[in-house]
Design an enzyme around this catalytic site. Sequence first.
Site, PDB file in Angstrom:
ATOM      1  N   TRP A 299      -0.992   5.746   2.414  1.00 21.71           N
ATOM      2  CA  TRP A 299      -0.149   4.554   2.522  1.00 21.71           C
ATOM      3  C   TRP A 299      -0.009   4.066   1.092  1.00 21.71           C
ATOM      4  CZ3 TRP A 299      -0.437  -0.825   1.824  1.00 21.71           C
ATOM      5  CH2 TRP A 299       0.530  -1.553   2.497  1.00 21.71           C
TER       6      TRP A 299
ATOM      7  N   LYS B  90       9.471  -4.802  15.083  1.00 18.91           N
ATOM      8  CA  LYS B  90       8.676  -5.026  13.874  1.00 18.91           C
ATOM      9  C   LYS B  90       9.570  -5.106  12.644  1.00 18.91           C
ATOM     10  CE  LYS B  90       4.831  -5.513  11.617  1.00 18.91           C
ATOM     11  NZ  LYS B  90       4.234  -6.859  11.719  1.00 18.91           N
TER      12      LYS B  90
ATOM     13  N   LYS C 264       4.483 -18.270  15.738  1.00 20.36           N
ATOM     14  CA  LYS C 264       3.481 -17.323  16.261  1.00 20.36           C
ATOM     15  C   LYS C 264       3.293 -17.533  17.753  1.00 20.36           C
ATOM     16  CE  LYS C 264       3.357 -15.116  14.043  1.00 20.36           C
ATOM     17  NZ  LYS C 264       3.951 -14.461  12.994  1.00 20.36           N
TER      18      LYS C 264
ATOM     19  N   HIS D 210      12.113 -39.999  15.141  1.00 21.38           N
ATOM     20  CA  HIS D 210      13.571 -39.990  14.991  1.00 21.38           C
ATOM     21  C   HIS D 210      14.248 -39.174  16.087  1.00 21.38           C
ATOM     22  CE1 HIS D 210      13.276 -42.144  11.229  1.00 21.38           C
ATOM     23  NE2 HIS D 210      12.334 -41.287  10.844  1.00 21.38           N
TER      24      HIS D 210
ATOM     25  N   GLU E 237       5.263 -21.899  10.885  1.00 15.89           N
ATOM     26  CA  GLU E 237       4.739 -20.562  11.191  1.00 15.89           C
ATOM     27  C   GLU E 237       3.831 -20.592  12.428  1.00 15.89           C
ATOM     28  OE1 GLU E 237       5.420 -17.692  10.658  1.00 15.89           O
ATOM     29  OE2 GLU E 237       3.638 -16.509  11.062  1.00 15.89           O
TER      30      GLU E 237
ATOM     31  N   CYS F 227      -4.220   4.175   4.393  1.00 13.42           N
ATOM     32  CA  CYS F 227      -4.768   5.506   4.129  1.00 13.42           C
ATOM     33  C   CYS F 227      -5.838   5.938   5.149  1.00 13.42           C
ATOM     34  CB  CYS F 227      -5.387   5.638   2.753  1.00 13.42           C
ATOM     35  SG  CYS F 227      -4.243   5.367   1.423  1.00 13.42           S
TER      36      CYS F 227
ATOM     37  N   GLU G  45       6.311 -16.317  19.754  1.00 14.91           N
ATOM     38  CA  GLU G  45       6.476 -14.860  19.760  1.00 14.91           C
ATOM     39  C   GLU G  45       5.590 -14.170  20.789  1.00 14.91           C
ATOM     40  OE1 GLU G  45       5.815 -14.050  15.446  1.00 14.91           O
ATOM     41  OE2 GLU G  45       7.660 -12.914  15.619  1.00 14.91           O
TER      42      GLU G  45
ATOM     43  N   ARG H 192      -3.075   3.881  11.524  1.00 11.68           N
ATOM     44  CA  ARG H 192      -3.349   3.070  10.341  1.00 11.68           C
ATOM     45  C   ARG H 192      -2.103   2.867   9.486  1.00 11.68           C
ATOM     46  NH1 ARG H 192      -8.879   3.155   9.140  1.00 11.68           N
ATOM     47  NH2 ARG H 192      -8.566   3.008   6.908  1.00 11.68           N
TER      48      ARG H 192
ATOM     49  N   ASN I 201      -9.285   6.390  -0.215  1.00 13.40           N
ATOM     50  CA  ASN I 201      -8.683   5.225   0.434  1.00 13.40           C
ATOM     51  C   ASN I 201      -9.214   3.998  -0.277  1.00 13.40           C
ATOM     52  OD1 ASN I 201      -7.793   3.176   2.115  1.00 13.40           O
ATOM     53  ND2 ASN I 201      -9.350   3.562   3.681  1.00 13.40           N
ATOM     54  N   GLY I 202      -8.304   3.156  -0.790  1.00 10.16           N
ATOM     55  CA  GLY I 202      -8.733   1.960  -1.509  1.00 10.16           C
ATOM     56  C   GLY I 202      -7.873   1.770  -2.742  1.00 10.16           C
TER      57      GLY I 202
END
Length: 615
Positions: free
Chosen positions: A76, A610, A492, A511, A488, A2, A495, A27, A102-103
């Site tokens: 948003w 994305k 990262k 192994h 992960e 927002c 990427e 945003r 906003n919130g």
Amino acid sequence: MCGIVGYVGSKQATPVLINGLKKLEYRGYDSAGVAVLSESSDEILVRKSKGAIKFLEEKIADEVIKGSVGIGHTRWATHGEPSDLNSHPHTNVSGTIAVVHNGIIENYAKLKAWLQDQGVVFKSQTDTEVIAHLINYFYEKTGEIFKAVLETLHRLEGSYALGVVCTKYPDRLIAARKESPLIVGLGKGENFIASDVPPVLEYTRDVYYLNQNELAVLYNDHVDLFDSEGNKIVREPSHVDWDLSSAEKGGYAHFMLKEIHEQSKAFTDTLRPRLVFDGETPSDIQFDEIEFGEDWKTAGRIVITACGTAYHAGVVGKYAFEKFARIPVAVDVASEFRYRNPILNQNDIFIVISQSGETADTLAALRLAKQAGAKVIAITNCVGSTVSREADEVIYTWAGPEIAVASTKAYTTQLMCLYLLALKLGKERHTLSESEYKKLLSEIALIPEKTKEITENQSEIQKFASRQFNKSKIFYIGRQFDSASSLESALKLKEVSYMHCEAFAAGELKHGPIALVDSDTLVVAIATEPALYEKLASNIVEVKSRGAVTMAITIDKTGAFNNCCDEVISIPDIEPSLASMLSIIPAQLFAYYCSILRGNDPDKPRNLAKSVTVE
Ligand code: M6R
């Protein structure tokens, strides 16, 4: 999440507001709106539209909205799907008070029920609308708009940045903030509010950054600041000396870095509405958005399906569900699951995880599970996304918009949701005792603060990256939860740095993968399971003796890795089974700094998108 703008001056407000909203587009948003106090009549002209700001512009293209006091908003979606009706500004019933917000108002359901008992009819599904009606309620009681806003704020729980206008006070705009950001821009004969600095930069560089629980009343020739009790505050404005392009990233060099730093807040936003407190102590978890009924308690299995980073969250989730709730979990990448003719049972709980809610493979897996009669729960960051619409029930991660292609805060908030589900299930299935459950809740409540400790002390990682960014091979290793975090961490790094990086369960090294280890190899061990420190240390010695540089990311404070590691990144102490939410952060930072040092753009890695809406 927002964006808010507001204007009081002598110009026509609408173009200033629209222009300001465009500066906040970064945003992320799904709808936009403005409310302007009419110059010629005693009313507020509210115009709003789902979708991009250009749709709002098209809507008002043929009319002249005359008025020089107004508020604007890019939404948003959190409560209620993206739609014209749910877009801000929201008004009281008679349309004399308009609000942008906003919130998240955590106690909105209670307030809404109370207002409905008073006869208020709601137009939207938003939490924000309660604010407009509450201000109206207190305005009728006190006859004074500032007092009415103050009284309202005292009753709100959660986070807010607010802009309020009222037809009875056509010379002013009231603003307030708690948690969500809000600044006041000080112009000449005009003043502004905004969620961030960019919208005001073309008019002024003098601003007040509103502090927690402060209010501001803006007139065209001056601005008054107040504390939460309505006492006047006097302070010097700040001067902005940076330019527009850096401002949109809140002063950070890249969105990825900004989003890594936003994780503490994202954790708070995802956790707080679901934690029930007994006084100051967290006592339970409550998901208002899902039925935690018999099907959960009697489920035979949980099946988790997702792609990429979201899949890695699922792998951590498997460890969490199995540990806390003692329920078997199958976790699968969606692109494999969908073509495998998977075996699903009626008493499986099926969870899909997707930041965007639009990933093609994940959607296909969701549809397959529904066809097979499974109950589908989605964990997503995007309200109104296809996944959120097609799942039976949705748990939102309140990470806010994630702009950088490489996911950071969406991943960690996915972990938070999975942990909360696993703990709640453990309680319901009596695999966690009441005291274990409460102890874990007290620990999980510390995650946002401990996250901040890591992001505020990143120089060690930055320095380590500056020594290692040219390595030809990097391996992340770990055991149990840490092997999941290794997956992960490695993704990262791949990427954004384009360095060759793999993750292995530490015990698997001997192994086969150990054949790759030489002096051009960096091995990073994630070590948050004290019971397995010795075993992990042995694995580290094995690679070190073959020439690898070694680093540990650990909660250990006893020096368990000092002898076998060239570098030890110490993260704050936490209950080991929850540490996955913290141990990933140094790895995100390491990936970010390696990317910069190698001359890449971490926000837009080559070949990646994305949202992957194709198979
Ligand atoms: O939007 P989703 O969470 O469904 O996306 C899944 C993957 O495409 C995504 O996590 C991808 O791996 C990111 N680039 C991770 O940084």
